[in-house]
Design an enzyme around this catalytic site. Structure first.
Site, mmCIF file in Angstrom:
data_model
loop_
_atom_site.group_PDB
_atom_site.id
_atom_site.type_symbol
_atom_site.label_atom_id
_atom_site.label_comp_id
_atom_site.label_asym_id
_atom_site.label_seq_id
_atom_site.Cartn_x
_atom_site.Cartn_y
_atom_site.Cartn_z
ATOM 1 N NE ARG A 179 -3.475 -2.667 1.264
ATOM 2 C CZ ARG A 179 -3.398 -3.624 0.346
ATOM 3 N NH1 ARG A 179 -2.888 -3.397 -0.846
ATOM 4 N NH2 ARG A 179 -3.852 -4.845 0.589
ATOM 5 C CB CYS A 283 -0.985 -2.788 16.001
ATOM 6 S SG CYS A 283 0.531 -2.085 16.616
HETATM 7 P P1 NAD Z 1 -1.431 -7.728 6.392
HETATM 8 O O1 NAD Z 1 -1.333 -8.931 7.256
HETATM 9 O O2 NAD Z 1 -2.475 -7.695 5.341
HETATM 10 O O3 NAD Z 1 -0.024 -7.495 5.624
HETATM 11 C C1 NAD Z 1 1.196 -7.536 6.309
HETATM 12 C C2 NAD Z 1 2.266 -8.042 5.349
HETATM 13 O O4 NAD Z 1 1.938 -9.368 4.941
HETATM 14 C C3 NAD Z 1 2.381 -7.199 4.080
HETATM 15 O O5 NAD Z 1 3.732 -7.035 3.763
HETATM 16 C C4 NAD Z 1 1.647 -8.039 3.048
HETATM 17 O O6 NAD Z 1 2.154 -7.868 1.752
HETATM 18 C C5 NAD Z 1 1.868 -9.451 3.526
HETATM 19 N N1 NAD Z 1 0.769 -10.356 3.167
HETATM 20 C C6 NAD Z 1 -0.532 -10.015 3.009
HETATM 21 N N2 NAD Z 1 -1.262 -11.109 2.685
HETATM 22 C C7 NAD Z 1 -0.395 -12.143 2.632
HETATM 23 C C8 NAD Z 1 -0.551 -13.545 2.351
HETATM 24 N N3 NAD Z 1 -1.740 -14.077 2.055
HETATM 25 N N4 NAD Z 1 0.543 -14.326 2.388
HETATM 26 C C9 NAD Z 1 1.749 -13.806 2.690
HETATM 27 N N5 NAD Z 1 1.957 -12.489 2.965
HETATM 28 C C10 NAD Z 1 0.900 -11.669 2.945
HETATM 29 O O7 NAD Z 1 -1.530 -6.466 7.376
HETATM 30 P P2 NAD Z 1 -1.811 -4.943 6.982
HETATM 31 O O8 NAD Z 1 -3.234 -4.794 6.586
HETATM 32 O O9 NAD Z 1 -0.758 -4.436 6.081
HETATM 33 O O10 NAD Z 1 -1.577 -4.245 8.402
HETATM 34 C C11 NAD Z 1 -2.557 -4.131 9.382
HETATM 35 C C12 NAD Z 1 -2.473 -5.255 10.396
HETATM 36 O O11 NAD Z 1 -1.184 -5.267 11.013
HETATM 37 C C13 NAD Z 1 -3.457 -5.104 11.544
HETATM 38 O O12 NAD Z 1 -3.981 -6.367 11.847
HETATM 39 C C14 NAD Z 1 -2.602 -4.569 12.682
HETATM 40 O O13 NAD Z 1 -3.095 -4.844 13.977
HETATM 41 C C15 NAD Z 1 -1.336 -5.312 12.433
HETATM 42 N N6 NAD Z 1 -0.201 -4.656 13.076
HETATM 43 C C16 NAD Z 1 0.326 -5.273 14.180
HETATM 44 C C17 NAD Z 1 1.382 -4.692 14.841
HETATM 45 C C18 NAD Z 1 1.978 -5.368 16.039
HETATM 46 O O14 NAD Z 1 3.103 -5.045 16.412
HETATM 47 N N7 NAD Z 1 1.283 -6.300 16.672
HETATM 48 C C19 NAD Z 1 1.925 -3.479 14.367
HETATM 49 C C20 NAD Z 1 1.373 -2.884 13.239
HETATM 50 C C21 NAD Z 1 0.297 -3.505 12.595
#
Ligand code: NAD
Length: 498
Positions: A179, A283
Protein backbone atom coordinates in the site's frame (compact mmCIF):
# COMPACT_ATOMS: atom_id res chain seq x y z
CA UNK A 1 -0.12 12.61 -16.06
CA UNK A 2 1.75 9.33 -16.48
CA UNK A 3 1.71 7.05 -13.48
CA UNK A 4 5.22 5.85 -12.53
CA UNK A 5 6.13 2.22 -12.03
CA UNK A 6 8.16 1.64 -8.86
CA UNK A 7 11.06 -0.77 -8.43
CA UNK A 8 12.81 -3.04 -5.99
CA UNK A 9 16.05 -1.93 -4.29
CA UNK A 10 19.18 -4.07 -4.39
CA UNK A 11 22.91 -3.59 -4.80
CA UNK A 12 22.59 -0.08 -3.40
CA UNK A 13 20.22 1.14 -6.11
CA UNK A 14 16.69 0.90 -7.45
CA UNK A 15 16.23 -2.30 -9.43
CA UNK A 16 13.66 -2.62 -12.21
CA UNK A 17 11.41 -5.64 -11.75
CA UNK A 18 11.48 -8.78 -13.86
CA UNK A 19 7.86 -9.51 -13.02
CA UNK A 20 5.15 -7.73 -14.98
CA UNK A 21 2.49 -8.13 -12.27
CA UNK A 22 1.72 -4.85 -10.51
CA UNK A 23 -0.63 -3.47 -7.89
CA UNK A 24 -1.94 0.10 -7.68
CA UNK A 25 -0.69 2.55 -5.05
CA UNK A 26 -3.34 5.16 -4.18
CA UNK A 27 -3.46 8.66 -2.83
CA UNK A 28 -6.22 7.92 -0.32
CA UNK A 29 -7.19 11.59 -0.10
CA UNK A 30 -8.25 11.65 -3.76
CA UNK A 31 -8.64 7.98 -4.64
CA UNK A 32 -6.27 8.46 -7.59
CA UNK A 33 -3.69 5.84 -8.54
CA UNK A 34 -0.28 7.47 -8.06
CA UNK A 35 2.05 4.58 -8.87
CA UNK A 36 2.15 0.97 -10.01
CA UNK A 37 4.05 -1.33 -7.68
CA UNK A 38 5.82 -4.37 -9.16
CA UNK A 39 4.87 -7.61 -7.44
CA UNK A 40 8.00 -9.77 -7.31
CA UNK A 41 8.23 -13.14 -8.99
CA UNK A 42 10.78 -15.88 -8.25
CA UNK A 43 13.40 -14.21 -10.49
CA UNK A 44 13.11 -10.90 -8.60
CA UNK A 45 13.28 -12.67 -5.26
CA UNK A 46 16.38 -14.63 -6.30
CA UNK A 47 18.19 -11.47 -7.46
CA UNK A 48 17.45 -9.57 -4.28
CA UNK A 49 18.19 -12.44 -1.87
CA UNK A 50 21.47 -13.24 -3.69
CA UNK A 51 22.43 -9.61 -3.51
CA UNK A 52 21.91 -9.63 0.25
CA UNK A 53 23.88 -12.86 0.54
CA UNK A 54 26.83 -11.32 -1.31
CA UNK A 55 26.98 -8.46 1.20
CA UNK A 56 26.20 -10.23 4.48
CA UNK A 57 29.57 -11.75 5.32
CA UNK A 58 31.70 -8.61 4.86
CA UNK A 59 29.17 -6.47 6.76
CA UNK A 60 29.04 -8.95 9.63
CA UNK A 61 32.84 -9.03 9.74
CA UNK A 62 33.13 -5.26 10.29
CA UNK A 63 33.51 -4.12 13.86
CA UNK A 64 30.34 -3.26 15.73
CA UNK A 65 31.62 0.31 16.21
CA UNK A 66 32.17 0.63 12.49
CA UNK A 67 28.60 -0.48 11.77
CA UNK A 68 27.32 1.90 14.43
CA UNK A 69 28.96 4.80 12.58
CA UNK A 70 26.82 4.02 9.52
CA UNK A 71 23.70 3.88 11.71
CA UNK A 72 24.54 7.29 13.22
CA UNK A 73 24.88 8.78 9.74
CA UNK A 74 21.67 7.08 8.57
CA UNK A 75 19.79 8.60 11.51
CA UNK A 76 21.16 12.07 10.68
CA UNK A 77 20.08 11.73 7.04
CA UNK A 78 16.59 10.55 8.03
CA UNK A 79 16.22 13.58 10.28
CA UNK A 80 17.51 15.92 7.57
CA UNK A 81 14.91 14.47 5.17
CA UNK A 82 12.18 14.13 7.78
CA UNK A 83 9.64 16.33 6.04
CA UNK A 84 10.05 14.59 2.70
CA UNK A 85 9.72 11.15 4.28
CA UNK A 86 6.64 12.26 6.25
CA UNK A 87 5.05 13.51 3.03
CA UNK A 88 5.68 10.16 1.29
CA UNK A 89 3.95 8.43 4.23
CA UNK A 90 0.96 10.79 4.31
CA UNK A 91 0.49 10.67 0.54
CA UNK A 92 0.21 6.87 0.44
CA UNK A 93 -1.06 5.97 3.92
CA UNK A 94 -3.33 8.94 4.62
CA UNK A 95 -2.16 9.75 8.16
CA UNK A 96 -1.65 13.43 8.90
CA UNK A 97 1.85 14.91 8.48
CA UNK A 98 2.53 15.44 12.19
CA UNK A 99 1.62 11.82 12.86
CA UNK A 100 3.89 10.65 10.00
CA UNK A 101 6.78 12.66 11.50
CA UNK A 102 5.98 11.06 14.86
CA UNK A 103 6.17 7.52 13.51
CA UNK A 104 9.52 8.28 11.87
CA UNK A 105 10.77 9.64 15.19
CA UNK A 106 9.66 6.50 17.05
CA UNK A 107 11.40 4.34 14.43
CA UNK A 108 14.60 6.39 14.67
CA UNK A 109 14.61 5.87 18.43
CA UNK A 110 15.21 2.19 17.69
CA UNK A 111 18.11 3.18 15.41
CA UNK A 112 19.48 5.34 18.26
CA UNK A 113 19.28 2.37 20.62
CA UNK A 114 21.00 0.19 18.01
CA UNK A 115 23.87 2.71 17.78
CA UNK A 116 24.93 1.31 21.16
CA UNK A 117 25.55 -2.08 19.54
CA UNK A 118 29.21 -2.42 20.67
CA UNK A 119 27.89 -2.51 24.22
CA UNK A 120 24.68 -4.41 23.47
CA UNK A 121 26.48 -7.27 21.69
CA UNK A 122 29.00 -7.87 24.46
CA UNK A 123 29.28 -11.51 25.46
CA UNK A 124 30.06 -13.10 28.81
CA UNK A 125 33.37 -14.31 30.20
CA UNK A 126 34.13 -16.65 33.07
CA UNK A 127 37.67 -16.82 34.29
CA UNK A 128 38.84 -20.25 35.46
CA UNK A 129 35.67 -22.36 35.15
CA UNK A 130 37.99 -25.32 35.85
CA UNK A 131 41.71 -25.58 36.39
CA UNK A 132 43.34 -23.54 33.58
CA UNK A 133 40.06 -23.31 31.63
CA UNK A 134 38.17 -20.14 30.71
CA UNK A 135 34.80 -19.87 29.03
CA UNK A 136 33.26 -17.03 27.03
CA UNK A 137 30.23 -16.48 24.85
CA UNK A 138 29.79 -14.16 21.91
CA UNK A 139 26.91 -13.10 19.69
CA UNK A 140 27.25 -13.40 15.92
CA UNK A 141 24.95 -12.25 13.10
CA UNK A 142 22.69 -14.73 11.33
CA UNK A 143 23.46 -13.69 7.72
CA UNK A 144 20.50 -12.77 5.50
CA UNK A 145 17.27 -11.94 7.33
CA UNK A 146 13.82 -10.98 6.03
CA UNK A 147 11.56 -8.22 7.37
CA UNK A 148 7.90 -8.31 6.30
CA UNK A 149 5.92 -5.25 7.33
CA UNK A 150 2.33 -3.87 7.39
CA UNK A 151 0.89 -0.76 5.75
CA UNK A 152 0.11 1.19 8.89
CA UNK A 153 3.68 2.13 9.87
CA UNK A 154 5.78 2.23 6.67
CA UNK A 155 8.72 3.87 8.51
CA UNK A 156 8.47 2.80 12.16
CA UNK A 157 7.93 -0.94 11.82
CA UNK A 158 10.68 -1.44 9.18
CA UNK A 159 13.03 0.55 11.46
CA UNK A 160 12.11 -1.70 14.44
CA UNK A 161 13.67 -4.52 12.43
CA UNK A 162 16.35 -2.73 10.39
CA UNK A 163 17.95 -1.06 13.43
CA UNK A 164 18.91 -4.20 15.37
CA UNK A 165 19.30 -6.44 12.28
CA UNK A 166 21.82 -4.14 10.56
CA UNK A 167 23.62 -3.13 13.76
CA UNK A 168 24.25 -6.77 14.66
CA UNK A 169 25.75 -7.36 11.20
CA UNK A 170 23.02 -8.94 9.09
CA UNK A 171 21.94 -8.11 5.54
CA UNK A 172 18.20 -7.38 5.34
CA UNK A 173 15.61 -8.04 2.67
CA UNK A 174 12.65 -5.81 3.51
CA UNK A 175 9.29 -6.80 2.01
CA UNK A 176 7.13 -3.77 2.80
CA UNK A 177 3.39 -3.41 2.38
CA UNK A 178 2.09 -2.98 -1.16
CA UNK A 179 0.00 0.00 0.00
CA UNK A 180 2.77 2.49 0.87
CA UNK A 181 6.13 1.38 -0.59
CA UNK A 182 7.69 4.81 -1.31
CA UNK A 183 8.88 5.46 2.25
CA UNK A 184 10.73 2.11 2.56
CA UNK A 185 12.41 2.69 -0.83
CA UNK A 186 13.52 6.14 0.34
CA UNK A 187 14.91 4.69 3.59
CA UNK A 188 17.00 2.23 1.53
CA UNK A 189 18.39 5.11 -0.55
CA UNK A 190 19.32 7.04 2.58
CA UNK A 191 21.02 3.96 4.04
CA UNK A 192 23.20 3.77 0.93
CA UNK A 193 23.92 7.50 1.12
CA UNK A 194 24.95 7.01 4.74
CA UNK A 195 27.62 4.54 3.64
CA UNK A 196 25.64 1.34 4.13
CA UNK A 197 27.32 -1.16 1.79
CA UNK A 198 25.29 -2.19 -1.29
CA UNK A 199 23.29 -5.30 -0.53
CA UNK A 200 22.95 -4.76 3.21
CA UNK A 201 19.50 -3.11 2.99
CA UNK A 202 17.40 -4.39 0.10
CA UNK A 203 13.73 -3.92 -0.70
CA UNK A 204 11.72 -6.66 -2.40
CA UNK A 205 8.29 -5.37 -3.32
CA UNK A 206 5.43 -7.77 -3.72
CA UNK A 207 2.60 -9.79 -2.25
CA UNK A 208 2.17 -13.41 -1.14
CA UNK A 209 4.49 -14.67 -3.90
CA UNK A 210 7.36 -12.54 -2.58
CA UNK A 211 6.62 -13.53 1.03
CA UNK A 212 6.49 -17.23 0.13
CA UNK A 213 9.83 -16.96 -1.68
CA UNK A 214 11.43 -15.47 1.46
CA UNK A 215 9.83 -18.05 3.77
CA UNK A 216 11.11 -21.00 1.74
CA UNK A 217 14.54 -19.74 0.66
CA UNK A 218 17.41 -21.55 2.40
CA UNK A 219 19.59 -18.43 2.28
CA UNK A 220 17.16 -16.54 4.56
CA UNK A 221 18.02 -17.35 8.17
CA UNK A 222 15.31 -15.47 10.06
CA UNK A 223 11.95 -13.85 9.37
CA UNK A 224 10.48 -10.97 11.30
CA UNK A 225 6.84 -10.23 10.51
CA UNK A 226 4.32 -7.61 11.61
CA UNK A 227 0.78 -7.61 10.19
CA UNK A 228 -2.63 -9.20 10.69
CA UNK A 229 -3.11 -12.34 12.78
CA UNK A 230 -4.03 -14.82 10.00
CA UNK A 231 -0.90 -13.88 8.04
CA UNK A 232 1.26 -13.79 11.20
CA UNK A 233 0.15 -17.32 12.03
CA UNK A 234 0.86 -18.46 8.45
CA UNK A 235 4.31 -16.81 8.42
CA UNK A 236 5.16 -18.26 11.83
CA UNK A 237 4.19 -21.80 10.84
CA UNK A 238 5.71 -21.70 7.35
CA UNK A 239 9.01 -20.12 8.34
CA UNK A 240 9.39 -22.54 11.25
CA UNK A 241 8.67 -25.47 8.92
CA UNK A 242 11.58 -24.27 6.77
CA UNK A 243 13.86 -24.27 9.81
CA UNK A 244 14.03 -20.50 10.24
CA UNK A 245 14.06 -18.36 13.32
CA UNK A 246 10.81 -16.38 13.29
CA UNK A 247 8.93 -13.71 15.19
CA UNK A 248 5.44 -12.72 14.02
CA UNK A 249 3.33 -9.91 15.49
CA UNK A 250 -0.39 -9.97 14.66
CA UNK A 251 -3.58 -7.98 15.09
CA UNK A 252 -5.17 -6.40 18.12
CA UNK A 253 -8.35 -5.27 19.85
CA UNK A 254 -7.17 -2.98 22.60
CA UNK A 255 -9.43 -2.26 25.57
CA UNK A 256 -9.40 0.77 27.84
CA UNK A 257 -10.99 0.16 31.23
CA UNK A 258 -12.55 3.24 32.84
CA UNK A 259 -13.22 2.99 36.58
CA UNK A 260 -15.81 5.33 38.19
CA UNK A 261 -13.10 7.36 39.96
CA UNK A 262 -11.31 8.26 36.71
CA UNK A 263 -11.02 11.88 35.59
CA UNK A 264 -13.45 11.86 32.65
CA UNK A 265 -11.94 14.95 31.01
CA UNK A 266 -8.60 13.16 30.85
CA UNK A 267 -10.23 9.93 29.69
CA UNK A 268 -12.07 11.74 26.91
CA UNK A 269 -8.90 13.40 25.61
CA UNK A 270 -6.99 10.14 25.79
CA UNK A 271 -9.70 8.12 24.03
CA UNK A 272 -10.10 10.65 21.23
CA UNK A 273 -6.42 10.38 20.31
CA UNK A 274 -6.17 6.65 20.91
CA UNK A 275 -9.31 5.67 18.98
CA UNK A 276 -9.32 8.15 16.12
CA UNK A 277 -5.66 9.16 15.66
CA UNK A 278 -4.32 7.77 12.36
CA UNK A 279 -7.99 6.92 11.61
CA UNK A 280 -7.75 4.03 14.08
CA UNK A 281 -5.24 2.25 11.82
CA UNK A 282 -2.79 1.51 14.63
CA UNK A 283 -2.16 -1.86 16.23
CA UNK A 284 -2.18 -0.02 19.59
CA UNK A 285 -5.34 1.99 18.88
CA UNK A 286 -8.02 1.74 21.55
CA UNK A 287 -11.14 0.31 19.95
CA UNK A 288 -13.09 -0.70 23.08
CA UNK A 289 -13.83 1.43 26.15
CA UNK A 290 -14.95 -0.82 29.01
CA UNK A 291 -16.78 1.46 31.39
CA UNK A 292 -17.66 0.45 34.95
CA UNK A 293 -21.13 1.64 35.99
CA UNK A 294 -23.97 3.21 34.00
CA UNK A 295 -23.48 6.68 35.48
CA UNK A 296 -19.84 6.78 34.34
CA UNK A 297 -20.79 5.38 30.93
CA UNK A 298 -23.60 7.93 30.41
CA UNK A 299 -21.28 10.82 31.25
CA UNK A 300 -18.42 9.51 29.11
CA UNK A 301 -20.58 8.78 26.06
CA UNK A 302 -22.03 12.30 26.26
CA UNK A 303 -18.54 13.86 26.29
CA UNK A 304 -17.24 11.57 23.56
CA UNK A 305 -20.19 12.01 21.23
CA UNK A 306 -19.67 15.79 21.05
CA UNK A 307 -15.99 15.39 20.35
CA UNK A 308 -16.43 12.63 17.74
CA UNK A 309 -18.99 14.73 15.84
CA UNK A 310 -16.51 17.63 15.87
CA UNK A 311 -13.55 15.62 14.54
CA UNK A 312 -11.70 17.53 11.83
CA UNK A 313 -11.39 15.02 8.98
CA UNK A 314 -9.34 16.29 6.07
CA UNK A 315 -6.55 15.98 3.54
CA UNK A 316 -3.53 14.83 5.60
CA UNK A 317 -1.04 17.20 3.98
CA UNK A 318 -3.23 20.33 4.21
CA UNK A 319 -3.66 22.24 7.44
CA UNK A 320 -3.64 20.20 10.61
CA UNK A 321 -6.68 17.90 10.58
CA UNK A 322 -7.30 15.37 13.38
CA UNK A 323 -7.68 12.51 10.97
CA UNK A 324 -7.01 11.74 7.31
CA UNK A 325 -8.60 9.16 5.00
CA UNK A 326 -8.57 5.36 5.25
CA UNK A 327 -5.73 3.67 3.37
CA UNK A 328 -7.80 2.13 0.54
CA UNK A 329 -11.37 2.09 -0.72
CA UNK A 330 -11.60 -1.62 0.08
CA UNK A 331 -10.62 -1.01 3.72
CA UNK A 332 -13.05 1.92 3.95
CA UNK A 333 -15.86 -0.35 2.70
CA UNK A 334 -14.85 -3.10 5.13
CA UNK A 335 -15.08 -0.66 8.06
CA UNK A 336 -18.46 0.60 6.82
CA UNK A 337 -19.57 -3.04 6.69
CA UNK A 338 -18.71 -3.46 10.38
CA UNK A 339 -20.70 -0.33 11.26
CA UNK A 340 -23.71 -1.85 9.49
CA UNK A 341 -23.15 -5.15 11.32
CA UNK A 342 -22.98 -3.36 14.69
CA UNK A 343 -26.37 -1.74 14.05
CA UNK A 344 -27.85 -5.07 12.97
CA UNK A 345 -26.49 -6.81 16.07
CA UNK A 346 -28.22 -4.27 18.33
CA UNK A 347 -25.50 -1.85 19.42
CA UNK A 348 -26.50 1.81 19.87
CA UNK A 349 -24.96 3.87 17.05
CA UNK A 350 -24.24 7.23 18.69
CA UNK A 351 -22.18 8.79 15.88
CA UNK A 352 -22.15 7.31 12.35
CA UNK A 353 -18.91 8.06 10.47
CA UNK A 354 -20.52 7.00 7.18
CA UNK A 355 -22.63 10.15 7.18
CA UNK A 356 -19.68 12.56 7.53
CA UNK A 357 -19.62 15.03 4.59
CA UNK A 358 -16.08 13.89 3.65
CA UNK A 359 -17.27 10.29 3.45
CA UNK A 360 -19.35 11.17 0.40
CA UNK A 361 -16.11 11.42 -1.66
CA UNK A 362 -13.76 11.95 -3.31
CA UNK A 363 -11.11 9.86 -1.58
CA UNK A 364 -11.41 7.09 1.00
CA UNK A 365 -12.68 9.16 3.94
CA UNK A 366 -14.88 8.14 6.85
CA UNK A 367 -15.84 10.18 9.88
CA UNK A 368 -15.40 8.88 13.42
CA UNK A 369 -17.94 6.31 14.65
CA UNK A 370 -19.05 5.78 18.26
CA UNK A 371 -21.07 2.79 19.45
CA UNK A 372 -22.59 2.42 22.91
CA UNK A 373 -24.07 -0.68 24.61
CA UNK A 374 -21.84 -3.07 22.69
CA UNK A 375 -21.72 -6.63 24.02
CA UNK A 376 -18.86 -9.10 23.91
CA UNK A 377 -20.67 -11.40 21.47
CA UNK A 378 -21.02 -8.74 18.75
CA UNK A 379 -18.68 -8.84 15.74
CA UNK A 380 -17.70 -5.20 16.37
CA UNK A 381 -16.24 -6.37 19.69
CA UNK A 382 -14.86 -9.70 18.53
CA UNK A 383 -13.06 -8.58 15.34
CA UNK A 384 -10.28 -6.11 14.66
CA UNK A 385 -11.98 -3.41 12.55
CA UNK A 386 -8.83 -1.29 12.12
CA UNK A 387 -10.65 1.97 11.54
CA UNK A 388 -12.04 5.01 13.40
CA UNK A 389 -14.67 3.07 15.36
CA UNK A 390 -14.89 3.11 19.17
CA UNK A 391 -17.14 0.66 21.02
CA UNK A 392 -18.35 1.34 24.56
CA UNK A 393 -19.07 -1.78 26.60
CA UNK A 394 -20.83 -1.26 29.94
CA UNK A 395 -19.91 -3.52 32.88
CA UNK A 396 -20.84 -3.56 36.57
CA UNK A 397 -17.44 -4.00 38.24
CA UNK A 398 -13.68 -3.81 37.82
CA UNK A 399 -13.49 -7.61 37.95
CA UNK A 400 -16.02 -7.89 35.14
CA UNK A 401 -13.92 -5.39 33.10
CA UNK A 402 -10.79 -7.45 33.64
CA UNK A 403 -12.57 -10.66 32.68
CA UNK A 404 -13.84 -9.04 29.46
CA UNK A 405 -10.30 -7.99 28.45
CA UNK A 406 -8.91 -11.41 29.28
CA UNK A 407 -11.61 -13.30 27.39
CA UNK A 408 -10.64 -11.60 24.13
CA UNK A 409 -8.43 -13.57 21.76
CA UNK A 410 -6.11 -10.62 21.22
CA UNK A 411 -3.73 -9.35 23.91
CA UNK A 412 -1.65 -6.57 22.39
CA UNK A 413 -2.26 -3.42 24.47
CA UNK A 414 -4.66 -2.53 27.28
CA UNK A 415 -5.17 0.54 29.47
CA UNK A 416 -6.86 1.40 32.73
CA UNK A 417 -7.93 4.87 33.88
CA UNK A 418 -8.39 5.33 37.62
CA UNK A 419 -7.14 7.45 40.55
CA UNK A 420 -6.63 4.32 42.66
CA UNK A 421 -3.05 3.04 42.74
CA UNK A 422 -4.13 -0.24 44.25
CA UNK A 423 -6.76 -0.92 41.59
CA UNK A 424 -4.32 -0.01 38.80
CA UNK A 425 -1.55 -2.18 40.22
CA UNK A 426 -3.87 -5.15 40.64
CA UNK A 427 -5.15 -4.78 37.08
CA UNK A 428 -1.67 -4.44 35.56
CA UNK A 429 -0.51 -7.50 37.44
CA UNK A 430 -3.41 -9.76 36.52
CA UNK A 431 -4.36 -8.75 32.97
CA UNK A 432 -3.42 -11.18 30.17
CA UNK A 433 -1.87 -8.71 27.78
CA UNK A 434 1.62 -7.76 26.57
CA UNK A 435 1.58 -3.97 27.03
CA UNK A 436 -0.32 -2.15 29.79
CA UNK A 437 -1.02 1.56 30.26
CA UNK A 438 -2.02 3.11 33.61
CA UNK A 439 -3.71 6.41 32.74
CA UNK A 440 -1.84 6.06 29.42
CA UNK A 441 -4.08 5.00 26.55
CA UNK A 442 -1.39 3.93 24.06
CA UNK A 443 1.38 2.30 26.10
CA UNK A 444 3.92 1.74 23.32
CA UNK A 445 7.23 0.71 24.90
CA UNK A 446 10.24 2.90 24.11
CA UNK A 447 13.14 1.55 22.07
CA UNK A 448 15.08 0.32 25.10
CA UNK A 449 12.13 -1.89 26.14
CA UNK A 450 10.62 -4.38 23.75
CA UNK A 451 7.30 -4.35 21.93
CA UNK A 452 5.03 -7.37 21.76
CA UNK A 453 1.59 -8.70 22.52
CA UNK A 454 0.26 -11.91 24.03
CA UNK A 455 -2.29 -14.49 22.84
CA UNK A 456 -3.17 -14.15 19.14
CA UNK A 457 -1.37 -10.80 18.89
CA UNK A 458 2.08 -12.39 18.60
CA UNK A 459 3.61 -15.73 17.72
CA UNK A 460 7.05 -16.89 18.92
CA UNK A 461 8.81 -15.63 22.00
CA UNK A 462 10.97 -12.74 20.85
CA UNK A 463 9.49 -9.24 20.99
CA UNK A 464 10.47 -6.41 18.65
CA UNK A 465 13.44 -4.14 19.48
CA UNK A 466 15.10 -3.59 22.86
CA UNK A 467 17.38 -6.44 23.91
CA UNK A 468 14.95 -8.89 22.29
CA UNK A 469 15.90 -7.40 18.89
CA UNK A 470 19.59 -7.94 19.59
CA UNK A 471 18.92 -11.53 20.69
CA UNK A 472 16.65 -12.29 17.73
CA UNK A 473 19.20 -11.20 15.13
CA UNK A 474 22.22 -12.94 16.67
CA UNK A 475 23.13 -16.44 17.72
CA UNK A 476 25.26 -17.30 20.70
CA UNK A 477 28.55 -19.12 20.41
CA UNK A 478 30.21 -20.36 23.60
CA UNK A 479 33.97 -20.93 23.54
CA UNK A 480 35.89 -23.04 26.07
CA UNK A 481 39.62 -22.27 26.18
CA UNK A 482 42.59 -24.11 27.67
CA UNK A 483 46.29 -23.56 27.09
CA UNK A 484 47.82 -26.70 28.62
CA UNK A 485 51.50 -27.38 29.01
CA UNK A 486 52.58 -30.98 28.36
CA UNK A 487 50.02 -33.82 28.15
CA UNK A 488 47.68 -35.14 30.80
CA UNK A 489 46.57 -38.35 29.06
CA UNK A 490 43.26 -39.30 27.38
CA UNK A 491 40.05 -39.05 29.39
CA UNK A 492 37.12 -41.36 28.58
CA UNK A 493 34.59 -39.96 31.04
CA UNK A 494 32.45 -36.84 31.01
CA UNK A 495 34.63 -33.95 32.14
CA UNK A 496 33.47 -32.55 35.48
CA UNK A 497 34.28 -29.19 37.01
CA UNK A 498 37.22 -29.26 39.37
P1 NAD B 1 -1.43 -7.73 6.39
O1 NAD B 1 -1.33 -8.93 7.26
O2 NAD B 1 -2.47 -7.70 5.34
O3 NAD B 1 -0.02 -7.49 5.62
C1 NAD B 1 1.20 -7.54 6.31
C2 NAD B 1 2.27 -8.04 5.35
O4 NAD B 1 1.94 -9.37 4.94
C3 NAD B 1 2.38 -7.20 4.08
O5 NAD B 1 3.73 -7.03 3.76
C4 NAD B 1 1.65 -8.04 3.05
O6 NAD B 1 2.15 -7.87 1.75
C5 NAD B 1 1.87 -9.45 3.53
N1 NAD B 1 0.77 -10.36 3.17
C6 NAD B 1 -0.53 -10.01 3.01
N2 NAD B 1 -1.26 -11.11 2.69
C7 NAD B 1 -0.40 -12.14 2.63
C8 NAD B 1 -0.55 -13.54 2.35
N3 NAD B 1 -1.74 -14.08 2.06
N4 NAD B 1 0.54 -14.33 2.39
C9 NAD B 1 1.75 -13.81 2.69
N5 NAD B 1 1.96 -12.49 2.97
C10 NAD B 1 0.90 -11.67 2.94
O7 NAD B 1 -1.53 -6.47 7.38
P2 NAD B 1 -1.81 -4.94 6.98
O8 NAD B 1 -3.23 -4.79 6.59
O9 NAD B 1 -0.76 -4.44 6.08
O10 NAD B 1 -1.58 -4.24 8.40
C11 NAD B 1 -2.56 -4.13 9.38
C12 NAD B 1 -2.47 -5.25 10.40
O11 NAD B 1 -1.18 -5.27 11.01
C13 NAD B 1 -3.46 -5.10 11.54
O12 NAD B 1 -3.98 -6.37 11.85
C14 NAD B 1 -2.60 -4.57 12.68
O13 NAD B 1 -3.09 -4.84 13.98
C15 NAD B 1 -1.34 -5.31 12.43
N6 NAD B 1 -0.20 -4.66 13.08
C16 NAD B 1 0.33 -5.27 14.18
C17 NAD B 1 1.38 -4.69 14.84
C18 NAD B 1 1.98 -5.37 16.04
O14 NAD B 1 3.10 -5.05 16.41
N7 NAD B 1 1.28 -6.30 16.67
C19 NAD B 1 1.93 -3.48 14.37
C20 NAD B 1 1.37 -2.88 13.24
C21 NAD B 1 0.30 -3.50 12.59
Amino acid sequence: MTVPTLTHFAGGQRLAAHSTRTSPVYDPATGAVTAHLPLADAVDARRVIDDAASAAQAWGARSASDRAQVLFKFRELCLAHRDGIARLISNEHGKVLADARGELQRGLEVVEFACGIPHLMKGEFSDGVSRGIDMHSLRQPLGVVAAITPFNFPAMVPLWMLGPALATGNAVVLKPSERDPSCPLRLAELWTEAGGPPGTFNVLNGDKEAVDALLADPVVQAVSFVGSTPIARYVHETAARHGKRVQAMGGAKNHCVVLPDADLAQVTDALMGAAYGSAGERCMAISVAVVVGDATADALVERLSERVRALDVGVPTEGNPDMGPIVTGAQRDRIAGYIAAGVKEGAALVVDGRTHPRAQGPGFFLGGTLFDRVTSAMSIHQDEIFGPVLCVVRVASADEALALCDAHRYGNGVAIFTRSGGAARDFAHRVQCGMVGINVAIPVPLAFYSFGGWKESAFADHNQHGMDGVRFYTRVKTVTTRWPEGTSGASFTMPVLR
